[in-house]
Write a protein that holds these residues in place. Structure first.
Motif, PDB file in Angstrom:
ATOM      1  N   ILE A  58     -12.581 -11.380 -35.161  1.00  0.00           N
ATOM      2  CA  ILE A  58     -11.399 -11.759 -35.932  1.00  0.00           C
ATOM      3  C   ILE A  58     -11.208 -13.269 -35.924  1.00  0.00           C
ATOM      4  O   ILE A  58     -10.902 -13.880 -36.965  1.00  0.00           O
ATOM      5  N   THR A  63      -8.351 -15.993 -40.668  1.00  0.00           N
ATOM      6  CA  THR A  63      -7.467 -15.403 -41.685  1.00  0.00           C
ATOM      7  C   THR A  63      -6.201 -14.883 -41.003  1.00  0.00           C
ATOM      8  O   THR A  63      -6.057 -13.680 -40.766  1.00  0.00           O
ATOM      9  N   SER A  66      -4.084 -11.959 -42.945  1.00  0.00           N
ATOM     10  CA  SER A  66      -4.731 -10.653 -42.893  1.00  0.00           C
ATOM     11  C   SER A  66      -4.685 -10.076 -41.483  1.00  0.00           C
ATOM     12  O   SER A  66      -4.452  -8.878 -41.286  1.00  0.00           O
ATOM     13  N   THR A  67      -4.904 -10.933 -40.495  1.00  0.00           N
ATOM     14  CA  THR A  67      -4.856 -10.491 -39.106  1.00  0.00           C
ATOM     15  C   THR A  67      -3.465  -9.978 -38.744  1.00  0.00           C
ATOM     16  O   THR A  67      -3.315  -8.936 -38.092  1.00  0.00           O
ATOM     17  N   THR A  68      -2.445 -10.702 -39.183  1.00  0.00           N
ATOM     18  CA  THR A  68      -1.064 -10.299 -38.894  1.00  0.00           C
ATOM     19  C   THR A  68      -0.737  -8.955 -39.531  1.00  0.00           C
ATOM     20  O   THR A  68      -0.116  -8.085 -38.897  1.00  0.00           O
ATOM     21  N   ILE A  69      -1.155  -8.782 -40.789  1.00  0.00           N
ATOM     22  CA  ILE A  69      -0.884  -7.522 -41.484  1.00  0.00           C
ATOM     23  C   ILE A  69      -1.575  -6.364 -40.776  1.00  0.00           C
ATOM     24  O   ILE A  69      -0.963  -5.318 -40.501  1.00  0.00           O
ATOM     25  N   GLY A  70      -2.857  -6.519 -40.480  1.00  0.00           N
ATOM     26  CA  GLY A  70      -3.606  -5.448 -39.823  1.00  0.00           C
ATOM     27  C   GLY A  70      -3.076  -5.132 -38.437  1.00  0.00           C
ATOM     28  O   GLY A  70      -2.909  -3.959 -38.073  1.00  0.00           O
ATOM     29  N   GLU A 187     -11.236  -9.517 -46.800  1.00  0.00           N
ATOM     30  CA  GLU A 187      -9.956  -9.648 -46.093  1.00  0.00           C
ATOM     31  C   GLU A 187      -9.452  -8.314 -45.561  1.00  0.00           C
ATOM     32  O   GLU A 187      -8.772  -8.260 -44.532  1.00  0.00           O
ATOM     33  N   TYR A 188      -9.809  -7.215 -46.236  1.00  0.00           N
ATOM     34  CA  TYR A 188      -9.402  -5.914 -45.731  1.00  0.00           C
ATOM     35  C   TYR A 188     -10.210  -5.512 -44.505  1.00  0.00           C
ATOM     36  O   TYR A 188      -9.721  -4.785 -43.641  1.00  0.00           O
ATOM     37  N   GLU A 191      -8.419  -6.982 -41.683  1.00  0.00           N
ATOM     38  CA  GLU A 191      -7.211  -6.218 -41.388  1.00  0.00           C
ATOM     39  C   GLU A 191      -7.538  -4.952 -40.597  1.00  0.00           C
ATOM     40  O   GLU A 191      -6.786  -4.572 -39.689  1.00  0.00           O
ATOM     41  N   ALA A 194      -8.222  -5.988 -37.049  1.00  0.00           N
ATOM     42  CA  ALA A 194      -6.957  -6.287 -36.376  1.00  0.00           C
ATOM     43  C   ALA A 194      -6.189  -5.004 -36.070  1.00  0.00           C
ATOM     44  O   ALA A 194      -5.570  -4.870 -35.005  1.00  0.00           O
ATOM     45  N   PHE A 195      -6.231  -4.056 -37.003  1.00  0.00           N
ATOM     46  CA  PHE A 195      -5.624  -2.745 -36.778  1.00  0.00           C
ATOM     47  C   PHE A 195      -6.252  -2.095 -35.545  1.00  0.00           C
ATOM     48  O   PHE A 195      -5.554  -1.530 -34.692  1.00  0.00           O
TER      49      PHE A 195
END
Length: 238
Positions: A58, A63, A66-70, A187-188, A191, A194-195
């Motif tokens: 990561i 990113t 994207s990291t925050t969202i995931g 970018e996904y 994510e 990160a998820f």
């Protein structure tokens, strides 16, 4: 691009661990002390795998959004799953069959399978290490479920059916993790990684260690946690 069938093939490692955990739990009754030992060891392995494989991947992407969202979605999903499991248990649903922990094991191992698939996309070495690390998690989760079913005197047939359902969650998750993520923009992919970090940290800290500390610690329990962490570090160096 990694072959999906190769990834699913590597999930045989945790699948075998899942089956061994179920068979062992059907033969040997684990007491709380042994469970605490295993929980510390598995927590160390899982947290180390996150630290040495997923987080560095990561950080290389740079990113933050994207990291925050995931990561946020991972925390939210795990909290919702945790709430659902306790809701089932608190309502007395599953007094004959432990539906709460069965559901938890299936969801956890499906997510583990997805992470194995995603890790292989990041790199073969990463995928193999995550697959081996999560094998210990699969072993413990299945042993816990089957031990609970045995204590409730569930039939052998029902235990075999549940064991199969838990085991196939891994390759299904790995298939999803490779086939679906391949179709998504970069970018996904970040994510999803990160998820996975959030999900595994939740599993290691909020589930395994919290359950482990319900039993009074002795000098061996922290040693097992760090032994698990150390084993992953050494494996990574080899």
């Amino acid at each position: 691009m990694i072959d999906t069938f190769v990834v699913v093939g590597y999930t045989l490692i945790p699948v075998i661990a899942t089956l061994l955990g179920g068979i062992l739990a059907s033969v040997i009754r684990m007491n709380q002390t042994i469970s605490s030992y295993l929980e510390h060891l598995v927590a160390g392995i899982v947290i180390a795998a996150v630290s040495v494989e997923l987080i560095p991947e990561i950080l290389q992407t740079d990113t933050p959004i994207s990291t925050t969202i995931g990561f946020g979605l991972g925390v939210l999903v795990m909290i919702l799953i945790h709430f659902l499991i306790h809701f089932i248990s608190d309502r007395g649903i599953g007094k004959i069959l432990p539906l709460g922990i069965i559901l938890a094991a299936i969801i956890d191992l499906f997510i583990d399978g997805v992470l194995i698939g995603v890790s292989f996309i990041a790199g073969t070495d990463s995928g193999i290490l995550i697959a081996i690390s999560l094998s210990f998690c699969a072993f413990f989760l299945t042993a816990t479920v089957l031990s609970r079913m045995k204590s409730l005197q569930n039939s052998t047939i029902s235990r075999v059916v549940i064991l199969i359902l838990i085991a196939i969650a891994l390759p299904i998750g790995a298939f999803v993790g490779t086939e679906v993520i391949h179709l998504l923009p970069t970018e996904y992919f970040v994510e999803v990684l990160a998820f996975g970090v959030a999900a595994l940290l939740f599993l290691g800290i909020e589930e395994l260690l919290r359950e482990a500390h319900k039993v009074e610690d002795n000098h061996l329990t922290p040693v097992l946690f760090f032994l698990g962490f150390w084993a992953v570090l050494i494996f990574k160096m080899l």
